[in-house]
Design a protein around this motif. Sequence first.
Motif, PDB file in Angstrom:
ATOM      1  N   MET A  93       0.851  -1.190   0.000  1.00 50.71           N
ATOM      2  CA  MET A  93       0.000   0.000   0.000  1.00 50.71           C
ATOM      3  C   MET A  93       0.887   1.240   0.000  1.00 50.71           C
ATOM      4  SD  MET A  93      -1.495   0.257   3.915  1.00 50.71           S
ATOM      5  CE  MET A  93      -2.185   1.893   3.770  1.00 50.71           C
ATOM      6  N   GLU A  94       0.303   2.327  -0.460  1.00 52.15           N
ATOM      7  CA  GLU A  94       1.009   3.602  -0.420  1.00 52.15           C
ATOM      8  C   GLU A  94       1.063   4.067   1.028  1.00 52.15           C
ATOM      9  OE1 GLU A  94       0.739   7.945  -2.599  1.00 52.15           O
ATOM     10  OE2 GLU A  94      -1.108   6.879  -2.140  1.00 52.15           O
ATOM     11  N   TRP A  95       2.285   4.299   1.528  1.00 53.40           N
ATOM     12  CA  TRP A  95       2.432   4.768   2.913  1.00 53.40           C
ATOM     13  C   TRP A  95       3.684   5.591   3.050  1.00 53.40           C
ATOM     14  CZ3 TRP A  95      -1.125   5.128   6.400  1.00 53.40           C
ATOM     15  CH2 TRP A  95      -0.750   5.505   7.695  1.00 53.40           C
ATOM     16  N   PRO A  96       3.590   6.770   3.649  1.00 47.76           N
ATOM     17  CA  PRO A  96       2.358   7.428   4.087  1.00 47.76           C
ATOM     18  C   PRO A  96       1.452   7.774   2.912  1.00 47.76           C
ATOM     19  CG  PRO A  96       4.329   8.526   4.982  1.00 47.76           C
ATOM     20  CD  PRO A  96       4.791   7.521   3.990  1.00 47.76           C
ATOM     21  N   ARG A  97       0.169   7.884   3.209  1.00 48.08           N
ATOM     22  CA  ARG A  97      -0.796   8.213   2.157  1.00 48.08           C
ATOM     23  C   ARG A  97      -0.397   9.504   1.468  1.00 48.08           C
ATOM     24  NH1 ARG A  97      -6.539   6.629   4.874  1.00 48.08           N
ATOM     25  NH2 ARG A  97      -6.360   4.422   4.462  1.00 48.08           N
ATOM     26  N   GLY A  98      -0.515   9.471   0.140  1.00 46.07           N
ATOM     27  CA  GLY A  98      -0.187  10.656  -0.645  1.00 46.07           C
ATOM     28  C   GLY A  98       1.291  10.815  -0.944  1.00 46.07           C
TER      29      GLY A  98
END
Length: 163
Positions: free
Chosen positions: A109-114
Motif C-alpha cells: 500500500m502507499e504509505w504514508p498516504r499521498g
Amino acid sequence: MAGKRSAGLLLYRGGADGGIEVLLAHMGGPLWARRDAGAWSVPKGEYLPPEEPLAAARREFAEELGMAPPEGRYLPLGDVRQSGGKVVTVWAVEADLDPDRIQPGTFEMEWPRGSGVLRTFPEIDRVAWWSPREAYDRLIAAQRAFLDRLADVLAGGGAGESR
C-alpha cells in the motif's frame, strides 16, 4: 453485483483453566499498528464463487499464517455481516499452533498516504491465543458472534460438523 465474501478458520484448544482458548490474528499494516480493541480477526480472506467457502477458509489460513490448515472436525459457525457489508463465514477446528511459527503473507500500500511510496506490510502482524473473554473486546465487533456460536457448539447445542 454481490457483496464481498470471506471465509476463515477459528482454532480453539483447551486452556489452562479448563476452559478453551481461541487463536486470533492482529491485522497488519500501519492503520492497525497501535490498535488492540477491534483490531483482531479470525484468520480469513476473500473468495469468489465457484470456490467453496470451506476450501477458501483452508486456503486463506495457509496464505495468511504461512502454514497448512489443521486437520480435524470442522464445525460450522455460520455467517456474519461486518459493518462494511462483507459476509464472513467461519468454521471452528480444534488444534494447537505455536504463534511464533507463523509466516504471514504480505500486501502493498502507499504509505504514508499521498507520498507515492509503495511499502510492503504483513497481512497479519501477530497471532495469539486468548480466552473467549479476552478475545471478545479484541475482535472486530461482528465477529464476536463466532465466540458465542463456538460456545454453543461445544456445549452440544450448535450446528453439525462438516468436512
